[in-house]
Design a protein around this motif. Sequence first.
Motif, mmCIF file in Angstrom:
data_model
loop_
_atom_site.group_PDB
_atom_site.id
_atom_site.type_symbol
_atom_site.label_atom_id
_atom_site.label_comp_id
_atom_site.label_asym_id
_atom_site.label_seq_id
_atom_site.Cartn_x
_atom_site.Cartn_y
_atom_site.Cartn_z
ATOM 1 N N GLY A 117 0.792 -1.226 0.000
ATOM 2 C CA GLY A 117 0.000 0.000 0.000
ATOM 3 C C GLY A 117 0.816 1.264 0.000
ATOM 4 O O GLY A 117 0.276 2.352 -0.188
ATOM 5 N N ARG A 118 2.134 1.140 0.166
ATOM 6 C CA ARG A 118 2.986 2.325 0.201
ATOM 7 C C ARG A 118 3.621 2.560 -1.162
ATOM 8 O O ARG A 118 3.983 1.609 -1.869
ATOM 9 N N ARG A 119 3.762 3.835 -1.514
ATOM 10 C CA ARG A 119 4.421 4.198 -2.757
ATOM 11 C C ARG A 119 5.920 3.915 -2.649
ATOM 12 O O ARG A 119 6.566 4.295 -1.668
ATOM 13 N N ILE A 120 6.474 3.242 -3.617
ATOM 14 C CA ILE A 120 7.878 2.827 -3.592
ATOM 15 C C ILE A 120 8.770 4.025 -3.914
ATOM 16 O O ILE A 120 8.590 4.687 -4.943
ATOM 17 N N ASP A 121 9.727 4.309 -3.021
ATOM 18 C CA ASP A 121 10.633 5.423 -3.248
ATOM 19 C C ASP A 121 12.065 4.921 -3.449
ATOM 20 O O ASP A 121 12.325 3.706 -3.456
ATOM 21 N N ALA A 122 12.987 5.860 -3.605
ATOM 22 C CA ALA A 122 14.376 5.500 -3.899
ATOM 23 C C ALA A 122 15.012 4.710 -2.765
ATOM 24 O O ALA A 122 15.844 3.817 -2.998
ATOM 25 N N PHE A 123 14.624 5.004 -1.518
ATOM 26 C CA PHE A 123 15.203 4.287 -0.381
ATOM 27 C C PHE A 123 14.680 2.851 -0.316
ATOM 28 O O PHE A 123 15.409 1.931 0.062
ATOM 29 N N ASP A 124 13.411 2.654 -0.676
ATOM 30 C CA ASP A 124 12.869 1.295 -0.738
ATOM 31 C C ASP A 124 13.640 0.466 -1.767
ATOM 32 O O ASP A 124 13.974 -0.698 -1.537
ATOM 33 N N LEU A 125 13.913 1.073 -2.918
ATOM 34 C CA LEU A 125 14.631 0.353 -3.971
ATOM 35 C C LEU A 125 16.058 0.024 -3.531
ATOM 36 O O LEU A 125 16.567 -1.067 -3.822
ATOM 37 N N ALA A 126 16.697 0.954 -2.813
ATOM 38 C CA ALA A 126 18.044 0.675 -2.313
ATOM 39 C C ALA A 126 18.020 -0.502 -1.345
ATOM 40 O O ALA A 126 18.906 -1.369 -1.371
ATOM 41 N N ALA A 127 16.997 -0.558 -0.481
ATOM 42 C CA ALA A 127 16.869 -1.669 0.471
ATOM 43 C C ALA A 127 16.647 -2.985 -0.272
ATOM 44 O O ALA A 127 17.197 -4.030 0.103
ATOM 45 N N CYS A 128 15.838 -2.953 -1.336
ATOM 46 C CA CYS A 128 15.616 -4.170 -2.128
ATOM 47 C C CYS A 128 16.917 -4.657 -2.757
ATOM 48 O O CYS A 128 17.201 -5.864 -2.769
ATOM 49 N N ARG A 129 17.695 -3.739 -3.280
ATOM 50 C CA ARG A 129 18.972 -4.135 -3.903
ATOM 51 C C ARG A 129 19.916 -4.724 -2.870
ATOM 52 O O ARG A 129 20.611 -5.703 -3.138
ATOM 53 N N ARG A 130 19.945 -4.130 -1.672
ATOM 54 C CA ARG A 130 20.797 -4.667 -0.614
ATOM 55 C C ARG A 130 20.362 -6.067 -0.215
ATOM 56 O O ARG A 130 21.181 -6.911 0.155
ATOM 57 N N ALA A 131 19.049 -6.335 -0.309
ATOM 58 C CA ALA A 131 18.523 -7.646 0.071
ATOM 59 C C ALA A 131 18.597 -8.649 -1.072
ATOM 60 O O ALA A 131 18.195 -9.801 -0.907
ATOM 61 N N GLY A 132 19.073 -8.215 -2.234
ATOM 62 C CA GLY A 132 19.194 -9.127 -3.374
ATOM 63 C C GLY A 132 17.887 -9.360 -4.109
ATOM 64 O O GLY A 132 17.760 -10.325 -4.864
ATOM 65 N N ILE A 133 16.905 -8.478 -3.914
ATOM 66 C CA ILE A 133 15.615 -8.610 -4.592
ATOM 67 C C ILE A 133 15.692 -7.932 -5.950
ATOM 68 O O ILE A 133 16.141 -6.783 -6.054
ATOM 69 N N GLU A 134 15.261 -8.607 -6.996
ATOM 70 C CA GLU A 134 15.380 -8.069 -8.355
ATOM 71 C C GLU A 134 14.042 -7.606 -8.929
ATOM 72 O O GLU A 134 14.007 -6.719 -9.790
ATOM 73 N N THR A 135 12.935 -8.210 -8.492
ATOM 74 C CA THR A 135 11.618 -7.804 -8.958
ATOM 75 C C THR A 135 10.695 -7.637 -7.758
ATOM 76 O O THR A 135 10.902 -8.262 -6.715
ATOM 77 N N VAL A 136 9.685 -6.796 -7.906
ATOM 78 C CA VAL A 136 8.745 -6.554 -6.815
ATOM 79 C C VAL A 136 7.317 -6.611 -7.346
ATOM 80 O O VAL A 136 7.060 -6.334 -8.520
ATOM 81 N N ALA A 137 6.391 -6.974 -6.467
ATOM 82 C CA ALA A 137 4.977 -7.024 -6.815
ATOM 83 C C ALA A 137 4.359 -5.643 -6.595
ATOM 84 O O ALA A 137 4.520 -5.049 -5.532
ATOM 85 N N VAL A 138 3.669 -5.141 -7.600
ATOM 86 C CA VAL A 138 3.037 -3.824 -7.519
ATOM 87 C C VAL A 138 1.604 -3.917 -8.039
ATOM 88 O O VAL A 138 1.226 -4.880 -8.707
ATOM 89 N N ARG A 139 0.815 -2.912 -7.707
ATOM 90 C CA ARG A 139 -0.528 -2.770 -8.278
ATOM 91 C C ARG A 139 -0.508 -1.522 -9.149
ATOM 92 O O ARG A 139 -0.239 -0.425 -8.665
ATOM 93 N N ARG A 140 -0.801 -1.720 -10.422
ATOM 94 C CA ARG A 140 -0.708 -0.617 -11.386
ATOM 95 C C ARG A 140 -1.983 -0.548 -12.213
ATOM 96 O O ARG A 140 -2.136 -1.281 -13.207
ATOM 97 N N PRO A 141 -2.942 0.289 -11.831
ATOM 98 C CA PRO A 141 -4.205 0.369 -12.569
ATOM 99 C C PRO A 141 -3.990 0.816 -14.014
ATOM 100 O O PRO A 141 -3.173 1.696 -14.292
ATOM 101 N N LYS A 142 -4.747 0.200 -14.923
ATOM 102 C CA LYS A 142 -4.725 0.611 -16.324
ATOM 103 C C LYS A 142 -5.806 1.669 -16.546
ATOM 104 O O LYS A 142 -6.974 1.457 -16.235
ATOM 105 N N VAL A 143 -5.391 2.803 -17.081
ATOM 106 C CA VAL A 143 -6.311 3.925 -17.286
ATOM 107 C C VAL A 143 -6.290 4.329 -18.755
ATOM 108 O O VAL A 143 -5.231 4.631 -19.310
ATOM 109 N N ARG A 144 -7.468 4.314 -19.371
ATOM 110 C CA ARG A 144 -7.611 4.778 -20.754
ATOM 111 C C ARG A 144 -8.085 6.223 -20.722
ATOM 112 O O ARG A 144 -9.096 6.544 -20.093
ATOM 113 N N ILE A 145 -7.345 7.103 -21.407
ATOM 114 C CA ILE A 145 -7.698 8.516 -21.490
ATOM 115 C C ILE A 145 -8.099 8.831 -22.924
ATOM 116 O O ILE A 145 -7.310 8.644 -23.855
#
Length: 376
Positions: free
Chosen positions: A141-169
Amino acid sequence: MPVPPSVLTSLDVARKTICDGLAPVAPCHVPLSEALGLIAAATLPLPAPVPSVAQAAKDGWAVFSADIAGASSYSPVVLPQTPAWINAGDDLPANSDCVLDPGQLSDEGAFAEVFAEARPGEGTRPAGCDLPSGDSPLSAGRRIDAFDLAACRRAGIETVAVRRPKVRIVNAAGRGHDRTTCQLIKDRLDVLGALTFLEDCPNHSEEIVAAIRSAPADLCIVVGGTGFGEDDRTVEALSTSGMLLAHGLALSPGRTTATGRWEGMPIIALPGLPEQAFGGLLALVEPSIHLLAGSDGPALAMRSLARKISSTVGVSEIALLQSHGDGWMPISVSDLTLASVRRADAWALIPAASEGLGAGSPLAAALLRPRDVTGS
């Protein structure tokens, strides 16, 4: 020519017609390079701390603090053998608990001489300093920021699960197909983590209906054609196709905003002018995006008003605010020109039942620029 509605729909009712039944979209996995600004779909507790053992925080000699107790330049401590040299980031050897600076030890003679003592842990990074055991680099539920990504890299995580709504404009702005408003909406939703698709459409009812039905999406936004001019066809298209739920909202700005549904997909039709469209965007579109993304909602800041806000009873009004010391200074109410929006730091919705707020009143306002995504 469209006829103005005799009764305006309240914002609460309009939100209910759009948001009722909306649920977070299914998670998808993306590489870290694409995750910045998106909403995390899962919390990932780690089974082991990161780093798993103490590491050197600087280049130097790895020693055991008890072995060099009392060492000074006047009374060096002699070690039976030269300790290991390690670089910043290296794991500490098992027989050490601190790191000495290069000049604090000499190994030029037959023995190693130490000219300074050190505390246990000095010059080191303790185990778990980046991520303690059981902690998580991401929170659902939290927006992923640069510090979250740095923590993922330190933990050896390469991909993450996200929710990305598709919006047609759908750009149904009419003559000239001015893209200013719809591009502003697209850019805004991209920053909020939506996956957006923008297409131009002639301002004819059949073409607008076809564009809405052209591809499935979690949300459809039609821009333009919601007013009462002879070239405005969006509301007609929604009405004749059975999609229309409401037209004419007690919202300022954004009075000609309309809502609808097609096969379960919510539709929000926004006015073509940027300042009018932005009212519907903040009051209707963004709450829908937060629901679809399963996010915690916008970042809020509670401050006191530096000046009173006057509001019209019966109409929900959007107030733009600027940071003013430790308070909020109102910039404008119901006037969301690009100039005023660019100056604003936050916005707040003044309920329809309110006559306004007095100076000094506490007000929780939504930040206009999501933190950490833009570096702010």
